[in-house]
Structures are given as structure tokens and as C-alpha cells.
Design a protein around this motif. Structure first.
Motif, PDB file in Angstrom:
ATOM      1  N   LEU A   1       1.256  -1.393   0.246  1.00 42.69           N
ATOM      2  CA  LEU A   1       0.058  -0.269  -0.068  1.00 42.69           C
ATOM      3  C   LEU A   1       0.806   1.021  -0.079  1.00 42.69           C
ATOM      4  O   LEU A   1       0.577   2.254  -0.668  1.00 42.69           O
ATOM      5  CB  LEU A   1      -1.360  -0.151   0.956  1.00 42.69           C
ATOM      6  CG  LEU A   1      -1.845   1.293   1.254  1.00 42.69           C
ATOM      7  CD1 LEU A   1      -2.241   1.612   0.192  1.00 42.69           C
ATOM      8  CD2 LEU A   1      -2.473   1.212   2.827  1.00 42.69           C
TER       9      LEU A   1
ATOM     10  N   ARG B   1      -4.461   0.880  -3.002  1.00 42.23           N
ATOM     11  CA  ARG B   1      -5.787   1.500  -1.992  1.00 42.23           C
ATOM     12  C   ARG B   1      -7.000   1.392  -2.723  1.00 42.23           C
ATOM     13  O   ARG B   1      -8.212   1.737  -1.746  1.00 42.23           O
ATOM     14  CB  ARG B   1      -5.225   3.363  -1.866  1.00 42.23           C
ATOM     15  CG  ARG B   1      -6.310   3.889  -1.526  1.00 42.23           C
ATOM     16  CD  ARG B   1      -5.875   5.348  -1.634  1.00 42.23           C
ATOM     17  NE  ARG B   1      -6.227   6.611  -0.110  1.00 42.23           N
ATOM     18  CZ  ARG B   1      -7.572   6.970  -0.216  1.00 42.23           C
ATOM     19  NH1 ARG B   1      -8.426   6.893  -1.516  1.00 42.23           N
ATOM     20  NH2 ARG B   1      -8.303   7.743   1.160  1.00 42.23           N
TER      21      ARG B   1
ATOM     22  N   MET C   1      -8.470  -1.916  -1.496  1.00 42.04           N
ATOM     23  CA  MET C   1      -8.426  -1.871   0.068  1.00 42.04           C
ATOM     24  C   MET C   1     -10.008  -1.108   0.340  1.00 42.04           C
ATOM     25  O   MET C   1     -11.229  -1.826   1.077  1.00 42.04           O
ATOM     26  CB  MET C   1      -7.752  -1.178   0.427  1.00 42.04           C
ATOM     27  CG  MET C   1      -6.126  -1.922   0.519  1.00 42.04           C
ATOM     28  SD  MET C   1      -6.638  -3.478   1.897  1.00 42.04           S
ATOM     29  CE  MET C   1      -6.267  -4.762   0.029  1.00 42.04           C
TER      30      MET C   1
ATOM     31  N   TRP D   1     -11.876  -3.812  -0.748  1.00 44.89           N
ATOM     32  CA  TRP D   1     -12.253  -5.256  -0.219  1.00 44.89           C
ATOM     33  C   TRP D   1     -13.074  -5.092   1.456  1.00 44.89           C
ATOM     34  O   TRP D   1     -13.441  -5.691   2.098  1.00 44.89           O
ATOM     35  CB  TRP D   1     -10.752  -5.436   0.289  1.00 44.89           C
ATOM     36  CG  TRP D   1     -10.373  -6.160  -0.581  1.00 44.89           C
ATOM     37  CD1 TRP D   1     -10.643  -6.532  -2.317  1.00 44.89           C
ATOM     38  CD2 TRP D   1      -8.990  -6.610   0.258  1.00 44.89           C
ATOM     39  NE1 TRP D   1      -9.423  -7.134  -1.799  1.00 44.89           N
ATOM     40  CE2 TRP D   1      -8.538  -7.712  -1.346  1.00 44.89           C
ATOM     41  CE3 TRP D   1      -8.108  -7.023   0.945  1.00 44.89           C
ATOM     42  CZ2 TRP D   1      -7.369  -8.013  -1.835  1.00 44.89           C
ATOM     43  CZ3 TRP D   1      -7.040  -7.848   0.738  1.00 44.89           C
ATOM     44  CH2 TRP D   1      -6.879  -8.360  -0.058  1.00 44.89           C
ATOM     45  N   SER D   2     -13.160  -3.224   1.881  1.00 42.48           N
ATOM     46  CA  SER D   2     -14.192  -2.874   2.980  1.00 42.48           C
ATOM     47  C   SER D   2     -15.071  -2.942   2.965  1.00 42.48           C
ATOM     48  O   SER D   2     -15.960  -2.923   3.689  1.00 42.48           O
ATOM     49  CB  SER D   2     -13.555  -1.841   3.057  1.00 42.48           C
ATOM     50  OG  SER D   2     -14.496  -0.724   1.902  1.00 42.48           O
TER      51      SER D   2
ATOM     52  N   THR E   1      -8.453  -7.274   7.274  1.00 51.81           N
ATOM     53  CA  THR E   1      -7.327  -6.510   6.435  1.00 51.81           C
ATOM     54  C   THR E   1      -7.382  -5.110   5.929  1.00 51.81           C
ATOM     55  O   THR E   1      -6.370  -4.527   6.145  1.00 51.81           O
ATOM     56  CB  THR E   1      -7.181  -7.328   4.612  1.00 51.81           C
ATOM     57  OG1 THR E   1      -6.852  -9.256   5.178  1.00 51.81           O
ATOM     58  CG2 THR E   1      -5.322  -7.122   3.708  1.00 51.81           C
ATOM     59  N   SER E   2      -8.744  -4.764   5.009  1.00 50.44           N
ATOM     60  CA  SER E   2      -8.851  -3.291   4.742  1.00 50.44           C
ATOM     61  C   SER E   2      -8.811  -2.442   6.282  1.00 50.44           C
ATOM     62  O   SER E   2      -7.894  -1.349   5.583  1.00 50.44           O
ATOM     63  CB  SER E   2     -10.196  -3.156   3.747  1.00 50.44           C
ATOM     64  OG  SER E   2     -10.936  -3.126   5.097  1.00 50.44           O
TER      65      SER E   2
ATOM     66  N   CYS F   1      -4.183  -2.867   7.726  1.00 42.03           N
ATOM     67  CA  CYS F   1      -3.023  -3.276   7.247  1.00 42.03           C
ATOM     68  C   CYS F   1      -2.281  -1.456   7.114  1.00 42.03           C
ATOM     69  O   CYS F   1      -1.250  -1.626   6.917  1.00 42.03           O
ATOM     70  CB  CYS F   1      -3.871  -2.768   5.552  1.00 42.03           C
ATOM     71  SG  CYS F   1      -4.835  -1.471   4.172  1.00 42.03           S
TER      72      CYS F   1
ATOM     73  N   CYS G   1     -12.713   2.232   5.766  1.00 51.28           N
ATOM     74  CA  CYS G   1     -12.488   1.352   6.030  1.00 51.28           C
ATOM     75  C   CYS G   1     -14.038   0.802   7.552  1.00 51.28           C
ATOM     76  O   CYS G   1     -14.377  -0.070   7.635  1.00 51.28           O
ATOM     77  CB  CYS G   1     -11.567   0.262   5.689  1.00 51.28           C
ATOM     78  SG  CYS G   1     -10.582   0.164   4.208  1.00 51.28           S
TER      79      CYS G   1
END
Length: 222
Positions: free
Chosen positions: A124, A132, A135, A138-139, A149-150, A153, A169
Motif C-alpha cells: 500500500l 488503495r 482496499m 475489500w472494505s 485486512t482493509s 493494513c 474502511c
């Protein structure tokens, strides 16, 4: 035997020699793992890592790491694969699909937390234009480990923390009842509070829907 096969064989042989049948069931029970353990604790695995043959070819290295992970019969094989995956000579953003696979198939905190903070986090920082947006995606993903993880991280980023990304996130998972997400939110905020206590305090105060667990963790040292 190829260099990759030799590495995989060295890992499996080394772990088998270090196996402790007394500790194995205790470790499996503690980790609530369906995959059995050999009973090799971290000091033994660290020592083993130092004896493994060196691989300089990136493709051979990646193939060996993936073989250890995907064909693992014991959890320690995945721990070693995870350690090997952090080789800084080979770490680059094109490995994100592989780290994603490890997150989704590992699906437990002992794997995911290291991948999030020691693999995804550095990528990142080095390639924010790629990681970014991922993420952010993923959020809100259906997989809770991608979401965790988001959130975590950026652990250790201190003043380099992208607080807008952190906020988005966290907000995306504010109402999720999952323990690991709530704990992760609190952890991420608590760590950032060491650098920006005012920001964290204001963030928490502005979110009455933050779970008691997340709130308690976030404000622990404030």
C-alpha cells in the motif's frame, strides 16, 4: 530435484524432525484449527528458516511458496510458506492476487494479520495507486478477512497513515457484529491514536454506533 522441490522437501523434512506429538493437539486446540499441527513452535520454525536453501529465481521461489501453502497437511507448513512469502527481494504489487488467495483460504487471524500488516501494508505504501482502490473494494467485500485486512493494513504507518482510507474502511464495517472486525477496528484506531490522539478521539465521538469493543480498544491509551 529442482531448487523449488528441494526447498519444499527441506521444509517438510525439517518440520517432521521438529514435531512434538504432545504439543501438537494443544496448538491445534488453541488455534481452533481444522488443519492439524505437528507441534513445532515459533522458535523451531525460525531456526528451520535459517537452514533452508536459498532461491534466487523469483518464479521458482513463488512456485515453492504456493506449493507449501496449497498442499499443506499441517498448519506449520503454511506458517513457513507465510514467512517465505515476505522475502523483500521479491515483494511487489503483482503479488496482491497471491496474498488475496492466502487471506481467503487461510481465513483465520494468525495468517491474515501478518499478511495484512507485513505484506499488504508495505505494498500500500509503495504502490498506493493499485492497493488503495483494492482496499476500498475489500472494505465492503463479502469475505470478513478481506474486510479485516482493509481495516488493519496500515498498522505501524504512524504519521504516514491515510486517515481517509482508514475512516472509510472502518465506517464500512461499523455495524458488523463479527468479533474479528470489531477487534480489528479497535486495534487500528488504538495504534493510530499513538500518533494522532485528537483525530481518533474525534472519530470515535462522532460515531455513536461504534461497538463497545471497538470503542474500548480505540480509547485504551487515551
Amino acid at each position: 530435484m529442482t531448487a523449488g522441490e528441494a526447498l519444499v522437501d527441506a521444509v517438510r523434512t525439517g518440520l517432521a524432525e521438529l514435531a512434538d506429538p504432545v504439543k501438537a493437539p494443544e496448538m491445534q486446540a488453541y488455534m481452533k484449527s481444522d488443519m492439524p499441527f505437528l507441534g513445532v513452535q515459533k522458535p523451531g520454525r525460525v531456526a528451520l528458516l535459517k537452514t533452508l536453501p536459498r532461491i534466487d529465481d523469483r518464479n521458482v521461489w513463488l512456485d515453492a511458496v504456493q506449493t507449501l501453502w496449497r498442499e499443506a497437511r499441517y498448519r506449520e507448513e503454511r506458517y513457513v510458506a507465510l514467512s517465505l512469502s515476505g522475502d523483500k527481494r521479491f515483494l511487489s504489487v503483482d503479488l496482491m492476487p497471491w496474498f488475496d488467495e492466502m487471506i481467503v483460504t487461510g481465513a483465520w487471524w494468525d495468517y491474515v494479520d501478518e499478511i495484512a500488516s507485513k505484506r499488504v501494508g508495505p505494498l500500500l505504501r509503495s504502490s498506493p495507486e493499485v492497493v488503495r482502490p483494492l482496499m476500498l473494494k475489500w472494505s465492503t467485500d463479502g469475505d470478513r478477512w478481506r474486510r479485516r485486512t482493509s481495516v488493519i493494513c496500515q498498522l505501524g504507518f504512524k504519521g504516514a497513515t491515510d486517515d481517509e482510507l482508514l475512516a472509510v474502511c472502518v465506517d464500512a464495517n461499523l455495524d458488523d457484529p463479527d468479533f474479528f472486525l470489531r477487534k480489528g477496528i479497535g486495534w487500528a484506531l488504538r495504534e493510530y491514536a499513538k500518533t494522532e490522539p485528537g483525530w481518533v478521539r474525534a472519530f470515535v465521538q462522532a460515531r455513536p454506533g461504534l461497538s463497545p469493543l471497538s470503542r474500548r480498544e480505540a480509547l485504551k491509551h487515551l
